[in-house]
Design a protein around this motif. Sequence first.
Motif, PDB file in Angstrom:
ATOM      1  N   ALA A  26       0.679  -1.317  -0.079  1.00  0.00           N
ATOM      2  CA  ALA A  26       0.021   0.190  -0.285  1.00  0.00           C
ATOM      3  C   ALA A  26       0.968   1.195   0.207  1.00  0.00           C
ATOM      4  CB  ALA A  26      -0.850   0.010   1.236  1.00  0.00           C
ATOM      5  N   GLU A  27       1.829   1.284   0.706  1.00  0.00           N
ATOM      6  CA  GLU A  27       2.589   2.448   0.885  1.00  0.00           C
ATOM      7  C   GLU A  27       3.444   2.682  -0.194  1.00  0.00           C
ATOM      8  OE1 GLU A  27       4.824   2.710   4.611  1.00  0.00           O
ATOM      9  OE2 GLU A  27       3.688   1.425   5.559  1.00  0.00           O
ATOM     10  N   ARG A  28       3.937   1.467  -0.905  1.00  0.00           N
ATOM     11  CA  ARG A  28       4.748   1.830  -2.110  1.00  0.00           C
ATOM     12  C   ARG A  28       3.784   2.124  -3.415  1.00  0.00           C
ATOM     13  NH1 ARG A  28       9.433  -0.717  -4.503  1.00  0.00           N
ATOM     14  NH2 ARG A  28       9.704   0.441  -6.571  1.00  0.00           N
ATOM     15  N   LEU A  29       2.642   1.458  -3.383  1.00  0.00           N
ATOM     16  CA  LEU A  29       1.655   2.211  -4.645  1.00  0.00           C
ATOM     17  C   LEU A  29       1.310   3.502  -4.430  1.00  0.00           C
ATOM     18  CD1 LEU A  29      -0.952  -0.817  -4.665  1.00  0.00           C
ATOM     19  CD2 LEU A  29       0.834  -0.616  -6.166  1.00  0.00           C
ATOM     20  N   ALA A  30       1.115   4.176  -3.108  1.00  0.00           N
ATOM     21  CA  ALA A  30       0.984   5.453  -2.899  1.00  0.00           C
ATOM     22  C   ALA A  30       2.251   6.289  -3.409  1.00  0.00           C
ATOM     23  CB  ALA A  30       0.677   5.686  -1.318  1.00  0.00           C
ATOM     24  N   ARG A  31       3.424   5.815  -3.096  1.00  0.00           N
ATOM     25  CA  ARG A  31       4.472   6.370  -3.417  1.00  0.00           C
ATOM     26  C   ARG A  31       4.664   6.547  -4.891  1.00  0.00           C
ATOM     27  NH1 ARG A  31       7.260   3.559   0.327  1.00  0.00           N
ATOM     28  NH2 ARG A  31       8.464   2.491  -1.047  1.00  0.00           N
ATOM     29  N   GLU A  32       4.000   5.774  -5.898  1.00  0.00           N
ATOM     30  CA  GLU A  32       3.965   5.575  -7.150  1.00  0.00           C
ATOM     31  C   GLU A  32       2.852   6.477  -7.663  1.00  0.00           C
ATOM     32  OE1 GLU A  32       6.083   4.519  -9.161  1.00  0.00           O
ATOM     33  OE2 GLU A  32       7.280   3.379  -7.795  1.00  0.00           O
ATOM     34  N   GLY A  33       2.072   7.094  -6.671  1.00  0.00           N
ATOM     35  CA  GLY A  33       1.169   8.207  -6.916  1.00  0.00           C
ATOM     36  C   GLY A  33      -0.556   7.632  -7.184  1.00  0.00           C
ATOM     37  N   ALA A  34      -0.693   6.404  -6.600  1.00  0.00           N
ATOM     38  CA  ALA A  34      -1.994   5.919  -6.738  1.00  0.00           C
ATOM     39  C   ALA A  34      -2.683   6.402  -5.367  1.00  0.00           C
ATOM     40  CB  ALA A  34      -1.862   4.330  -6.630  1.00  0.00           C
ATOM     41  N   ASP A  50      -1.744   4.863   7.163  1.00  0.00           N
ATOM     42  CA  ASP A  50      -2.255   6.155   6.630  1.00  0.00           C
ATOM     43  C   ASP A  50      -1.584   7.037   7.152  1.00  0.00           C
ATOM     44  OD1 ASP A  50      -4.374   7.747   5.291  1.00  0.00           O
ATOM     45  OD2 ASP A  50      -4.834   8.370   7.238  1.00  0.00           O
ATOM     46  N   ASP A  51      -0.963   7.145   8.115  1.00  0.00           N
ATOM     47  CA  ASP A  51      -0.086   8.371   8.669  1.00  0.00           C
ATOM     48  C   ASP A  51       1.182   8.112   7.876  1.00  0.00           C
ATOM     49  OD1 ASP A  51      -1.849   9.045  10.386  1.00  0.00           O
ATOM     50  OD2 ASP A  51      -1.076   8.073  12.195  1.00  0.00           O
ATOM     51  N   ARG A  52       1.883   7.170   7.691  1.00  0.00           N
ATOM     52  CA  ARG A  52       3.021   6.975   6.930  1.00  0.00           C
ATOM     53  C   ARG A  52       2.803   7.409   5.504  1.00  0.00           C
ATOM     54  NH1 ARG A  52       3.684   2.240  10.110  1.00  0.00           N
ATOM     55  NH2 ARG A  52       3.194   0.765   8.209  1.00  0.00           N
ATOM     56  N   ILE A  53       1.717   7.006   4.664  1.00  0.00           N
ATOM     57  CA  ILE A  53       1.214   7.340   3.451  1.00  0.00           C
ATOM     58  C   ILE A  53       1.244   8.860   3.476  1.00  0.00           C
ATOM     59  CG2 ILE A  53      -0.279   7.502   1.838  1.00  0.00           C
ATOM     60  CD1 ILE A  53      -0.857   4.457   2.473  1.00  0.00           C
ATOM     61  N   ARG A  54       0.625   9.345   4.149  1.00  0.00           N
ATOM     62  CA  ARG A  54       0.275  10.767   4.342  1.00  0.00           C
ATOM     63  C   ARG A  54       1.497  11.506   4.548  1.00  0.00           C
ATOM     64  NH1 ARG A  54      -5.135  12.140   3.697  1.00  0.00           N
ATOM     65  NH2 ARG A  54      -6.466  10.157   3.894  1.00  0.00           N
ATOM     66  N   SER A  55       2.215  11.234   5.450  1.00  0.00           N
ATOM     67  CA  SER A  55       3.708  11.867   5.750  1.00  0.00           C
ATOM     68  C   SER A  55       4.571  11.953   4.614  1.00  0.00           C
ATOM     69  CB  SER A  55       4.198  11.183   7.091  1.00  0.00           C
ATOM     70  OG  SER A  55       3.747  11.333   8.119  1.00  0.00           O
ATOM     71  N   ALA A  56       4.421  10.792   3.775  1.00  0.00           N
ATOM     72  CA  ALA A  56       5.274  10.800   2.667  1.00  0.00           C
ATOM     73  C   ALA A  56       4.895  11.460   1.457  1.00  0.00           C
ATOM     74  CB  ALA A  56       5.548   9.287   2.294  1.00  0.00           C
TER      75      ALA A  56
END
Length: 236
Positions: A26-34, A50-56
């Motif tokens: 999930a975190e990697r997909l978010a870093r790729e823009g999803a 969710d916190d880690r995704i948003r922090s990144a």
Amino acid sequence: MTTSPLLAGRVALVTGASRGIGAAVAERLAREGAHVVLVARTVGGLEEVDDRIRSAGGSATLVPFDLMDTARIDVLGQSVFDRFGRLDVLVGNAGMLGHFGPVAQFDPKTWDRVIATNLTANFRLIRTFDRVLRASDAGRAIFVTSGAVAGEVAYGGAYAVSKASLESMVKLYAAEVARSSLRVNLIDPGVVRTKLRAQGFPGEDPSTLPAPEDVAGLFVELASPACTRHGEIVRA
């Protein structure tokens, strides 16, 4: 000239996203823009992801519920479409080990729950998201399997049976959608350091195993609009 992230504008849903492979993917997909829809039973774990995704700098939506709640799964496809207008990537990662033991001595309630979590819930996900994934210009469905399906070692129990059945179902689904733009594959992440792995092999030294983050890139490859692989079991 800046390059857009690989999955910019895409919406991805990941089950079992509160820890382990699900969280890493999930975190990697978010870093790729999803934009990632996070699904799991444990609210606290989802909030941390969710916190880690948003922090990144990424974006996510939390959808905490137990995949045993089939009635809720059945309306999830329409709910996601109503909110986002699309779903491009489905990652069926959630799994339950139960326990290892002789088939004849397996507790029936545990057997049913493992089958329901590892197999039936993924059937329900396919059923609810089929139309939405096919509507995407590059829909991608990825399911997590296991080397346990080989059945060469005794006492694999309901876990091995459910993963073997999952492979059969996903291959069948892949054949059914072969003429569409939807690509469907399975990933066997191999020996990865997770709580489920520790439960199954308590004597193993986790420091000798690869981390979930080490296999997340393979999920990105299969989630990419450029992916042409279809109906495969991809080994990490």
